[in-house]
Scaffold this motif. Structure first.
Motif, PDB file in Angstrom:
ATOM      1  N   UNK A  80     -67.435  14.754 -21.242  1.00  0.00           N
ATOM      2  CA  UNK A  80     -67.952  16.085 -21.533  1.00  0.00           C
ATOM      3  C   UNK A  80     -66.985  17.184 -21.115  1.00  0.00           C
ATOM      4  N   UNK A  81     -65.745  16.794 -20.714  1.00  0.00           N
ATOM      5  CA  UNK A  81     -64.802  17.783 -20.219  1.00  0.00           C
ATOM      6  C   UNK A  81     -63.499  17.763 -21.013  1.00  0.00           C
ATOM      7  N   UNK A  82     -62.809  18.895 -21.018  1.00  0.00           N
ATOM      8  CA  UNK A  82     -61.562  19.049 -21.738  1.00  0.00           C
ATOM      9  C   UNK A  82     -60.439  19.312 -20.743  1.00  0.00           C
ATOM     10  N   UNK A  83     -59.302  18.632 -20.915  1.00  0.00           N
ATOM     11  CA  UNK A  83     -58.166  18.825 -20.031  1.00  0.00           C
ATOM     12  C   UNK A  83     -57.317  19.993 -20.514  1.00  0.00           C
ATOM     13  N   UNK A  84     -56.978  20.879 -19.592  1.00  0.00           N
ATOM     14  CA  UNK A  84     -56.137  22.021 -19.919  1.00  0.00           C
ATOM     15  C   UNK A  84     -55.127  22.225 -18.795  1.00  0.00           C
ATOM     16  N   UNK A  85     -54.142  23.062 -19.044  1.00  0.00           N
ATOM     17  CA  UNK A  85     -53.146  23.345 -18.012  1.00  0.00           C
ATOM     18  C   UNK A  85     -52.629  24.768 -18.152  1.00  0.00           C
ATOM     19  N   UNK A  86     -52.132  25.283 -17.041  1.00  0.00           N
ATOM     20  CA  UNK A  86     -51.491  26.592 -17.004  1.00  0.00           C
ATOM     21  C   UNK A  86     -50.190  26.443 -16.238  1.00  0.00           C
ATOM     22  N   UNK A  87     -49.168  27.157 -16.664  1.00  0.00           N
ATOM     23  CA  UNK A  87     -47.905  27.082 -15.948  1.00  0.00           C
ATOM     24  C   UNK A  87     -47.339  28.483 -15.751  1.00  0.00           C
ATOM     25  N   UNK A 140     -47.528  24.437 -11.998  1.00  0.00           N
ATOM     26  CA  UNK A 140     -48.397  23.991 -13.091  1.00  0.00           C
ATOM     27  C   UNK A 140     -49.757  23.588 -12.525  1.00  0.00           C
ATOM     28  N   UNK A 141     -50.796  24.121 -13.128  1.00  0.00           N
ATOM     29  CA  UNK A 141     -52.166  23.794 -12.729  1.00  0.00           C
ATOM     30  C   UNK A 141     -52.813  23.005 -13.857  1.00  0.00           C
TER      31      UNK A 141
END
Length: 306
Positions: A8-15, A172-173
């Motif tokens: 039920x979750x989506x993987x995302x990232x921020x850099x 990177x998060x």
């Protein structure tokens, strides 16, 4: 923090890239030194929305420190490693994040980054400097050759202008966010838009009537957070055109005018500016992409020129 099943979750990232200043010979982070407060603010922008209770779960933080190529390799290796480790420790303590979530690494001398900077800035000596970098190994006199190039003037310029850009930390998060319903997304678009996907933003837009300020705001928020997405820019242009803001529409469409998906909208925009001849040019180009819509618009534009 709430837990959800992975399905039920989506993987995302921020850099983000941080340029932290250090006192001579020090590796610890000094928040009040020079421009460090502003740089540390980038961490807030990356982490605080992710840590918002109830929506997301932090998965991993990558900290990778880079040193510039000047000086002794062993010293640079130690410097990059220590600063990466202590920066990760600073973030861990400041935000209360478990150490197990951190992946810490370093690059002793960022020669690849220097090549990229030489290619992007193209100083007068860049081809000669690149030739040296590619012919000589790190431990085979590469830096010495650069120092001797053209009497040392290029090396001094690199020390002043390019090397400081190589001394950085890549942050990177990675996180997971549960799927949001439209009601939740409509609240978060004004508080934590970074956590929303394009699809979730568009679900908010469906709440509003086209032509309203709220409708426009949603599409402009989407274009701000997904600036390289063609359809997002086309949609934002359409939304502002409905409010009569042709100047903003040009701003969005000029970014993507080489893409066929923008051509019909470019024609409509020129029609709105009272230029049916120019509009017809874009509609003819768009016939192969959106045949029905483009032909209808082309007939209208040609009718205005008769």
């Amino acid at each position: 923090m709430r837990r959800w099943s992975r399905s039920s979750r989506l993987t995302r990232s921020k850099s983000t890239t941080l340029y932290i200043d250090y006192p001579l010979g020090k590796d610890e982070v000094y928040p009040d030194l020079k421009n460090n407060r502003e740089e540390i603010g980038k961490i807030d922008a990356s982490l605080l929305p992710v840590l918002a209770e109830g929506y997301s779960e932090l998965e991993r933080i990558e900290v990778k420190g880079y040193a510039s190529p000047d000086g002794n390799y062993g010293d640079n290796e130690k410097l990059a490693a220590n600063r990466s480790r202590l920066f990760a420790w600073y973030v861990q303590k400041a935000y209360g994040i478990p150490a197990r979530l951190f992946d810490v690494s370093s690059v002793a001398e960022d020669w690849n980054g220097l090549e990229d900077l030489l290619l992007s800035t193209k100083p007068s000596y860049y081809t000669a400097a690149l030739d040296i970098i590619r012919r000589f190994g790190i431990f085979s006199g590469r830096e010495k050759q650069l120092m001797n190039l053209q009497g040392g003037i290029p090396y001094k310029d690199m020390l002043k202008r390019l090397f400081p850009l190589l001394r950085r930390i890549e942050f990177v998060v990675e996180y997971r966010i549960r799927a949001l319903n439209a009601g939740e997304a409509s609240e978060m678009i004004y508080t934590h838009p970074d956590l929303l996907s394009l699809e979730e933003m568009y679900s908010v837009a469906r709440y509003y009537r086209p032509g309203t300020e709220q409708y426009r705001e949603v599409y402009e928020v989407a274009a701000f957070h997904f600036p390289d997405d063609v359809i997002t820019n086309v949609n934002a242009a359409s939304a502002v055109m409905l409010t009569g803001d042709l100047k903003s529409a040009w701003g969005y469409l000029r970014k993507v005018e080489a893409d066929p998906r923008a051509w019909n909208n470019l024609g409509v925009l020129m029609l709105m500016e009272g230029n049916p001849e120019g509009a017809a040019v874009w509609f003819r180009k768009a016939v192969g992409v959106e045949p029905r819509k483009a032909r209808r618009n082309l007939q209208f534009a040609e009718g205005l020129t008769e």
